[in-house]
Design an enzyme around this catalytic site. Structure first.
Site, PDB file in Angstrom:
ATOM      1  N   CYS A 184      89.239  48.285  33.857  1.00 58.62           N
ATOM      2  CA  CYS A 184      88.695  47.063  33.256  1.00 58.62           C
ATOM      3  C   CYS A 184      87.311  46.706  33.785  1.00 58.62           C
ATOM      4  CB  CYS A 184      89.664  45.903  33.389  1.00 58.62           C
ATOM      5  SG  CYS A 184      89.953  45.301  35.067  1.00 58.62           S
TER       6      CYS A 184
ATOM      7  N   HIS B 173      88.844  45.202  26.310  1.00 62.49           N
ATOM      8  CA  HIS B 173      89.200  45.453  27.705  1.00 62.49           C
ATOM      9  C   HIS B 173      89.889  46.802  27.840  1.00 62.49           C
ATOM     10  CE1 HIS B 173      93.605  44.088  27.389  1.00 62.49           C
ATOM     11  NE2 HIS B 173      93.113  44.066  26.175  1.00 62.49           N
TER      12      HIS B 173
ATOM     13  N   HIS C 264      92.174  41.034  36.257  1.00 63.69           N
ATOM     14  CA  HIS C 264      91.783  41.744  35.039  1.00 63.69           C
ATOM     15  C   HIS C 264      90.622  41.012  34.387  1.00 63.69           C
ATOM     16  CE1 HIS C 264      92.410  44.583  31.820  1.00 63.69           C
ATOM     17  NE2 HIS C 264      92.429  43.599  30.940  1.00 63.69           N
TER      18      HIS C 264
END
Length: 152
Positions: free
Chosen positions: A58, A122, A110
């Protein structure tokens, strides 16, 4: 009949005026970030990855996109991005190019790039690929923590 398809759209600008000139530099950079991120959808997830050929995690995706599309160097990890000096943005004020942070606890684990219409790009997990998801998806909605604007 085909002439209608070929006619120029009504912009309200003088004839010959470049449309891009009406956008701010920040908006143009955010649009470039968004387009670059969307172009990477389908790239494999690889833990520690930070290139299109090697795959992405990510934060690797975010750092690559910002460096490539906006010539901006962001911190490498989600934790570092979460604490960098950047303007906080309320969820209902998100603009393309904003960073969205998620986590099951208060500390985000994240990060993704908001691309408009309630969606973000993502690199979510091992075995997956870079993808487009909705912020209102039950999992992401529940784990959303905050957003930052790094292009102003």
């Amino acid at each position: 009949m085909l002439a209608a398809c070929a006619s120029a759209p009504e912009t309200g600008l003088p004839p010959g005026a470049p449309v891009a000139a009406t956008l701010s530099a920040a908006t143009q950079r955010a649009n470039e970030v968004t387009l670059r991120a969307l172009g990477l959808v389908g790239t494999p997830y690889v833990y520690g990855g930070n290139t299109p050929l090697g795959g992405f995690d990510c934060s690797g995706l975010v750092t690559f996109v910002y460096a490539d599309a906006a010539d901006m160097q962001l911190p490498r990890t989600t934790a570092q991005m979460a604490t960098m000096h950047a303007r906080s943005v309320m969820r209902d004020a998100l603009r393309t190019g904003d960073l969205v942070f998620f986590g099951e606890r208060d500390v985000p684990s994240h990060v993704g790039i908001y691309v408009g219409n309630g969606r973000f790009v993502h690199a979510p997990n091992e075995g997956g690929t870079v993808r487009l998801d909705a912020l209102n998806n039950p999992y992401w909605n529940h784990n959303y923590r905050f957003s930052r604007r790094v292009i102003d």
